[in-house]
Design a protein around this motif. Structure first.
Motif, PDB file in Angstrom:
ATOM      1  N   TYR A 114       2.552  -1.912   1.699  1.00 47.09           N
ATOM      2  CA  TYR A 114       2.245  -0.756   0.943  1.00 47.09           C
ATOM      3  C   TYR A 114       3.670  -0.747   0.035  1.00 47.09           C
ATOM      4  CZ  TYR A 114       1.460   3.815  -1.025  1.00 47.09           C
ATOM      5  OH  TYR A 114       1.252   4.872  -1.919  1.00 47.09           O
ATOM      6  N   MET A 115       3.360  -1.115  -1.501  1.00 45.92           N
ATOM      7  CA  MET A 115       4.273  -1.310  -2.255  1.00 45.92           C
ATOM      8  C   MET A 115       4.514   0.150  -2.902  1.00 45.92           C
ATOM      9  SD  MET A 115       6.653  -3.401  -3.889  1.00 45.92           S
ATOM     10  CE  MET A 115       5.854  -4.956  -3.641  1.00 45.92           C
ATOM     11  N   ASP A 116       5.731   0.749  -2.857  1.00 44.56           N
ATOM     12  CA  ASP A 116       5.833   2.115  -3.538  1.00 44.56           C
ATOM     13  C   ASP A 116       6.687   1.985  -4.648  1.00 44.56           C
ATOM     14  OD1 ASP A 116       8.433   2.309  -2.402  1.00 44.56           O
ATOM     15  OD2 ASP A 116       7.936   3.261  -0.573  1.00 44.56           O
ATOM     16  N   ASP A 117       7.135   3.107  -5.200  1.00 44.00           N
ATOM     17  CA  ASP A 117       8.015   3.138  -6.472  1.00 44.00           C
ATOM     18  C   ASP A 117       9.312   3.077  -6.295  1.00 44.00           C
ATOM     19  OD1 ASP A 117       5.554   3.891  -7.899  1.00 44.00           O
ATOM     20  OD2 ASP A 117       6.033   6.094  -7.748  1.00 44.00           O
ATOM     21  N   SER A 118       9.922   2.622  -4.958  1.00 45.42           N
ATOM     22  CA  SER A 118      11.252   2.603  -4.744  1.00 45.42           C
ATOM     23  C   SER A 118      11.485   0.976  -5.110  1.00 45.42           C
ATOM     24  CB  SER A 118      11.650   2.870  -3.477  1.00 45.42           C
ATOM     25  OG  SER A 118      10.925   2.126  -2.534  1.00 45.42           O
ATOM     26  N   VAL A 119      10.436   0.394  -5.203  1.00 44.91           N
ATOM     27  CA  VAL A 119      10.703  -1.094  -5.432  1.00 44.91           C
ATOM     28  C   VAL A 119      10.275  -1.187  -6.911  1.00 44.91           C
ATOM     29  CG1 VAL A 119       9.459  -3.395  -4.793  1.00 44.91           C
ATOM     30  CG2 VAL A 119       9.830  -1.673  -3.091  1.00 44.91           C
ATOM     31  N   SER A 120      11.475  -1.576  -7.595  1.00 47.30           N
ATOM     32  CA  SER A 120      11.226  -1.517  -8.959  1.00 47.30           C
ATOM     33  C   SER A 120      11.923  -2.940  -9.876  1.00 47.30           C
ATOM     34  CB  SER A 120      11.775  -0.308  -9.678  1.00 47.30           C
ATOM     35  OG  SER A 120      13.283  -0.247  -9.442  1.00 47.30           O
ATOM     36  N   THR A 121      12.472  -3.971  -9.144  1.00 45.32           N
ATOM     37  CA  THR A 121      12.729  -5.036  -9.444  1.00 45.32           C
ATOM     38  C   THR A 121      12.155  -6.135  -8.767  1.00 45.32           C
ATOM     39  OG1 THR A 121      14.831  -5.300  -8.035  1.00 45.32           O
ATOM     40  CG2 THR A 121      15.101  -3.951 -10.262  1.00 45.32           C
ATOM     41  N   VAL A 122      12.361  -7.474  -9.631  1.00 45.52           N
ATOM     42  CA  VAL A 122      11.636  -8.784  -8.797  1.00 45.52           C
ATOM     43  C   VAL A 122      12.478  -8.986  -7.585  1.00 45.52           C
ATOM     44  CG1 VAL A 122      11.365 -10.959  -9.265  1.00 45.52           C
ATOM     45  CG2 VAL A 122      11.223  -9.504 -11.190  1.00 45.52           C
ATOM     46  N   ASP A 123      13.746  -8.698  -7.520  1.00 39.35           N
ATOM     47  CA  ASP A 123      14.449  -9.022  -6.348  1.00 39.35           C
ATOM     48  C   ASP A 123      14.254  -8.162  -5.156  1.00 39.35           C
ATOM     49  OD1 ASP A 123      16.126 -11.026  -7.294  1.00 39.35           O
ATOM     50  OD2 ASP A 123      17.744  -9.980  -7.750  1.00 39.35           O
ATOM     51  N   GLN A 158      -0.543 -16.948   0.518  1.00 37.75           N
ATOM     52  CA  GLN A 158       0.509 -17.369  -0.476  1.00 37.75           C
ATOM     53  C   GLN A 158       1.289 -16.289  -1.579  1.00 37.75           C
ATOM     54  OE1 GLN A 158      -1.753 -20.604  -2.305  1.00 37.75           O
ATOM     55  NE2 GLN A 158      -1.135 -22.347  -0.623  1.00 37.75           N
ATOM     56  N   VAL A 159       0.055 -15.622  -2.003  1.00 41.29           N
ATOM     57  CA  VAL A 159       0.577 -14.513  -2.741  1.00 41.29           C
ATOM     58  C   VAL A 159       1.515 -13.632  -2.117  1.00 41.29           C
ATOM     59  CG1 VAL A 159      -0.361 -12.275  -3.759  1.00 41.29           C
ATOM     60  CG2 VAL A 159      -1.266 -14.466  -4.058  1.00 41.29           C
ATOM     61  N   GLY A 160       1.430 -13.194  -0.710  1.00 38.64           N
ATOM     62  CA  GLY A 160       2.075 -12.256   0.178  1.00 38.64           C
ATOM     63  C   GLY A 160       3.548 -12.817   0.176  1.00 38.64           C
ATOM     64  N   HIS A 161       3.640 -14.149   0.267  1.00 37.73           N
ATOM     65  CA  HIS A 161       4.856 -14.970   0.709  1.00 37.73           C
ATOM     66  C   HIS A 161       5.629 -14.940  -0.838  1.00 37.73           C
ATOM     67  CE1 HIS A 161       7.826 -17.299   2.486  1.00 37.73           C
ATOM     68  NE2 HIS A 161       7.928 -17.897   1.493  1.00 37.73           N
ATOM     69  N   ALA A 162       4.910 -14.866  -1.759  1.00 35.62           N
ATOM     70  CA  ALA A 162       5.709 -14.717  -3.298  1.00 35.62           C
ATOM     71  C   ALA A 162       6.212 -13.449  -3.749  1.00 35.62           C
ATOM     72  CB  ALA A 162       4.477 -15.390  -4.231  1.00 35.62           C
ATOM     73  N   GLY A 163       5.842 -12.449  -3.021  1.00 34.74           N
ATOM     74  CA  GLY A 163       6.381 -11.126  -3.283  1.00 34.74           C
ATOM     75  C   GLY A 163       5.499 -10.210  -4.151  1.00 34.74           C
ATOM     76  N   THR A 164       4.349 -10.323  -3.990  1.00 31.73           N
ATOM     77  CA  THR A 164       3.609  -9.338  -4.459  1.00 31.73           C
ATOM     78  C   THR A 164       2.818  -8.255  -3.525  1.00 31.73           C
ATOM     79  OG1 THR A 164       1.513 -10.601  -4.548  1.00 31.73           O
ATOM     80  CG2 THR A 164       2.941 -10.839  -6.486  1.00 31.73           C
ATOM     81  N   SER A 165       2.635  -7.129  -4.123  1.00 34.87           N
ATOM     82  CA  SER A 165       2.022  -5.936  -3.150  1.00 34.87           C
ATOM     83  C   SER A 165       0.570  -6.403  -2.909  1.00 34.87           C
ATOM     84  CB  SER A 165       2.352  -4.561  -3.882  1.00 34.87           C
ATOM     85  OG  SER A 165       1.399  -4.582  -5.144  1.00 34.87           O
ATOM     86  N   GLY A 166       0.152  -5.618  -1.940  1.00 36.20           N
ATOM     87  CA  GLY A 166      -1.009  -5.410  -1.507  1.00 36.20           C
ATOM     88  C   GLY A 166      -1.538  -6.652  -0.834  1.00 36.20           C
ATOM     89  N   SER A 167      -0.858  -7.507  -0.417  1.00 35.88           N
ATOM     90  CA  SER A 167      -1.094  -8.873   0.447  1.00 35.88           C
ATOM     91  C   SER A 167      -1.585  -8.753   1.600  1.00 35.88           C
ATOM     92  CB  SER A 167       0.095  -9.635   0.358  1.00 35.88           C
ATOM     93  OG  SER A 167       0.732  -9.942  -0.920  1.00 35.88           O
ATOM     94  N   THR A 168      -2.659  -9.594   2.113  1.00 34.44           N
ATOM     95  CA  THR A 168      -3.254  -9.358   3.371  1.00 34.44           C
ATOM     96  C   THR A 168      -3.140 -10.514   3.992  1.00 34.44           C
ATOM     97  OG1 THR A 168      -4.992  -7.795   2.450  1.00 34.44           O
ATOM     98  CG2 THR A 168      -5.506  -8.866   4.583  1.00 34.44           C
ATOM     99  N   ALA A 169      -2.811 -10.590   5.513  1.00 36.18           N
ATOM    100  CA  ALA A 169      -3.179 -11.638   6.439  1.00 36.18           C
ATOM    101  C   ALA A 169      -4.025 -11.271   7.194  1.00 36.18           C
ATOM    102  CB  ALA A 169      -1.661 -12.147   6.904  1.00 36.18           C
ATOM    103  N   MET A 170      -5.130 -12.270   7.299  1.00 36.54           N
ATOM    104  CA  MET A 170      -6.208 -12.253   8.279  1.00 36.54           C
ATOM    105  C   MET A 170      -5.626 -13.019   9.704  1.00 36.54           C
ATOM    106  SD  MET A 170      -8.328 -10.246   6.920  1.00 36.54           S
ATOM    107  CE  MET A 170      -9.453 -10.262   7.941  1.00 36.54           C
ATOM    108  N   ASP A 171      -6.129 -12.134  10.851  1.00 32.08           N
ATOM    109  CA  ASP A 171      -5.780 -12.727  12.072  1.00 32.08           C
ATOM    110  C   ASP A 171      -6.989 -12.233  12.867  1.00 32.08           C
ATOM    111  OD1 ASP A 171      -4.828 -14.025  14.039  1.00 32.08           O
ATOM    112  OD2 ASP A 171      -3.045 -12.914  14.317  1.00 32.08           O
ATOM    113  N   ARG A 172      -7.094 -12.675  14.170  1.00 36.29           N
ATOM    114  CA  ARG A 172      -8.003 -12.125  15.244  1.00 36.29           C
ATOM    115  C   ARG A 172      -7.290 -12.237  16.487  1.00 36.29           C
ATOM    116  NH1 ARG A 172     -14.262 -12.987  16.704  1.00 36.29           N
ATOM    117  NH2 ARG A 172     -14.292 -11.270  17.929  1.00 36.29           N
TER     118      ARG A 172
END
Length: 126
Positions: free
Chosen positions: A66-75, A112-126
């Motif tokens: 969950y990406m919130d407003d406290s994250v505002s820079t690329v770093d 791959q998206v999750g590792h690159a630093g974007t929000s809302g990423s999902t990793a599926m597992d069972r």
């Protein structure tokens, strides 16, 4: 949102806000998957407990950040993605399950998206 009907997959979204979850009751109610909050600036305090409980109950699981407003820079976004990635590793890593219509490819792209630093990423597992 679709109405519940037999034959449709039913799932839930959970986090520490839901408290202690009786995963066997969840599975018995017809729920087949859960999206579990992994991180929001830190690891959700019930993430590992929820992953273990859902897996033990036989549910498919997905984890989300969950990406919130406290994250505002690329770093900051990269740091948040790293926390998410590490949480997934501690929970057992991500497995790619092959299914219809290129499901495995879609899951791999999400990881791959999750590792690159974007929000809302999902990793599926069972």
């Amino acid at each position: 949102m679709q109405a519940r009907k037999q034959g449709n997959a039913q799932g839930i979204d959970v986090s520490h806000w839901n408290g202690v979850i009786d995963w066997s009751k969840v599975a018995a109610s017809g729920i087949s998957f859960a999206f579990i909050k992994a991180t929001q600036n830190s690891v959700d305090k019930r993430f590992l407990e929820n992953v273990k409980g859902a897996k033990t109950a036989g549910l498919l699981i997905g984890a989300y950040h969950y990406m919130d407003d406290s994250v505002s820079t690329v770093d900051q976004a990269k740091a948040a993605a790293q926390v998410f990635y590490k949480a997934i590793q501690v929970a057992g890593g991500a497995a790619i399950h092959y299914g219809l219509h290129g499901t495995a490819l879609k899951c791999r792209q999400m990881l791959q998206v999750g590792h690159a630093g974007t929000s809302g990423s999902t990793a599926m597992d069972r």
